[in-house]
Design a protein around this motif. Sequence first.
Motif, PDB file in Angstrom:
ATOM      1  N   ARG A   1       0.839  -1.217   0.000  1.00 26.62           N
ATOM      2  CA  ARG A   1       0.000   0.000   0.000  1.00 26.62           C
ATOM      3  C   ARG A   1       0.862   1.250   0.000  1.00 26.62           C
TER       4      ARG A   1
ATOM      5  N   SER B   1       0.721   4.182  -2.727  1.00 22.73           N
ATOM      6  CA  SER B   1       0.407   5.550  -2.336  1.00 22.73           C
ATOM      7  C   SER B   1       1.486   6.527  -2.839  1.00 22.73           C
TER       8      SER B   1
ATOM      9  N   ASP C   1      -7.415  -0.568  -2.313  1.00 20.85           N
ATOM     10  CA  ASP C   1      -7.280   0.431  -1.253  1.00 20.85           C
ATOM     11  C   ASP C   1      -5.819   0.878  -1.144  1.00 20.85           C
TER      12      ASP C   1
ATOM     13  N   HIS D   1      -5.430   7.374  -1.341  1.00 22.49           N
ATOM     14  CA  HIS D   1      -6.409   8.371  -0.907  1.00 22.49           C
ATOM     15  C   HIS D   1      -6.995   9.060  -2.144  1.00 22.49           C
ATOM     16  N   LEU D   2      -8.320   9.219  -2.145  1.00 23.46           N
ATOM     17  CA  LEU D   2      -8.956   9.807  -3.336  1.00 23.46           C
ATOM     18  C   LEU D   2      -8.485  11.243  -3.583  1.00 23.46           C
TER      19      LEU D   2
ATOM     20  N   ASP E   1      -5.544  12.468  -2.896  1.00 22.92           N
ATOM     21  CA  ASP E   1      -4.208  12.409  -3.498  1.00 22.92           C
ATOM     22  C   ASP E   1      -4.314  12.090  -4.990  1.00 22.92           C
TER      23      ASP E   1
ATOM     24  N   ARG F   1     -14.865   4.161  -6.934  1.00 22.66           N
ATOM     25  CA  ARG F   1     -13.922   5.167  -6.408  1.00 22.66           C
ATOM     26  C   ARG F   1     -13.342   5.995  -7.552  1.00 22.66           C
TER      27      ARG F   1
END
Lengths: 354, 130
Positions: A155, A159, A184, A187-188, A190, A216
């Motif tokens: 993750r 990210s 997942d 972050h939306l 970002d 998403r």
Amino acid sequence: MTFDLTLAGLITLAAVMTGVACVVMAVTVVGVKVQRGLSERATERRLAPLRPLVIRVASGEDTEDGGALRGLGTATGRSRRDLHDLVVQLLGKVRGEPAEQLVELLREQGALRDAVRRAHSPIVARRVRGLHLIGCCRDVDGLDVAIDALEDRSRRVRSQAVHTVGQVGDPRAARPLLHALRRDGVHLGDAAEALVGMGYGISDALLWALEEGHPRARTVAAHLCGIGGVRAAAPVLVTLLESHDDPTVASAAATALGKIGRPQDAGALAAATLHFFPFQVRHAAIEALGDLGVESAVPVLTRHLSDPRSQVAEAAATSLIAIGPRGRRAVVEHELVPAAGTALALARLKGVLV
Amino acid sequence: MVQTPERRPRVLVADDDPDIRDLVAFKLTQAGFDVTCVGDGLEAWDVFVDSPPDFMVLDVMMPCLSGLDLLVKIREAAQVRIPVLLLSGRSRDADVDAGFAAGADDYMVKPFSPRELVHRVNGILARPLS
């Protein structure tokens, strides 16, 4: 040889083992600290002649003939890697022309090659650092590595990859980024920021995400279509609003339609205010009708002044005031309704109404 | 007649990050200031008490005494208002408001432009004393 395993013997053995374990742990901790201290001191020694030159460049005070930059160009081996780390640190602290010069220095010294190598490391922290460095270099040659990292198993790496593709700013990364939102770890906000960094060339990817993407990705795409006023997206946004399978997507679609501002979408927005739509969709549709500013929405919005949900009623009053004279008249006529009264008082305070 | 050289304005820079400290000190020195650097709020307070500078550049997040607390203390203690610019990584409106409410004359967010910092310091020093 035989052991007499009495209770006392067992307790003694356990105590001895615990003591040995504590000593080993203490020695390990001290060893690690000493090793880290020595390593930091060695880094400081290697950087000592380079640091003043970096500070000179970072403060925008290099000589006209670029003497400091030239001096930094002589760093080799381990010093060069330490120098890159220092430059990356400083890039988070300065902006403007000095930051551009530092980026140029990284590029000239082949930091990108090092970054790409690190981005393929089996160690997560190294992959993250490599991607961070690629982002700092803002070099399109590192784009493919960053795009691959959007699907990394970690993750943290995914990210960081989002930030990196945003810093590189090439619209080719838009679709892989939107596709990566199905997992997942990203972050939306970002993702939206990274997509904005890619400029106008992302509209095809946004349309693809609206039609075929994960909810998403659809939410982010709808948001950006609204901000960018992508009129070509309006028909798909209407479909998403009407289907309202996912309330978050549907409300993002409603908001985007309001911002895009096509009067012909008022009907779909008005329909989305009906009671069987989820609350957040109704609320967003009512706000969007205010953004749209069409007078045909006045009767619908007036009905919602008495909505049992106070947030919906307040949004309706605010939207009516935003629509113009006809909407304001409707609010004044219903001044005794709490939502209308509050909105009128607020509008008078702001000087919108006298 | 011997001509005395013009006194360079004294600037106190307080930041726990040595990179920022060195960078700001170098830039301001090049711009003609006499710069003193410290690494935390308490040290800055000691320097301020010993010999008040003409200008202060303070980080908000510092060990021992934060930039905001130091600023409040300075405003309470000083007879003359010394101009203070806060340099912070905190960029939210509420943080900026808190900085000005504590008595800052200016607020800059990191990452910052060193050139802009010099312009702001010069601009504040050029203002008439309130």
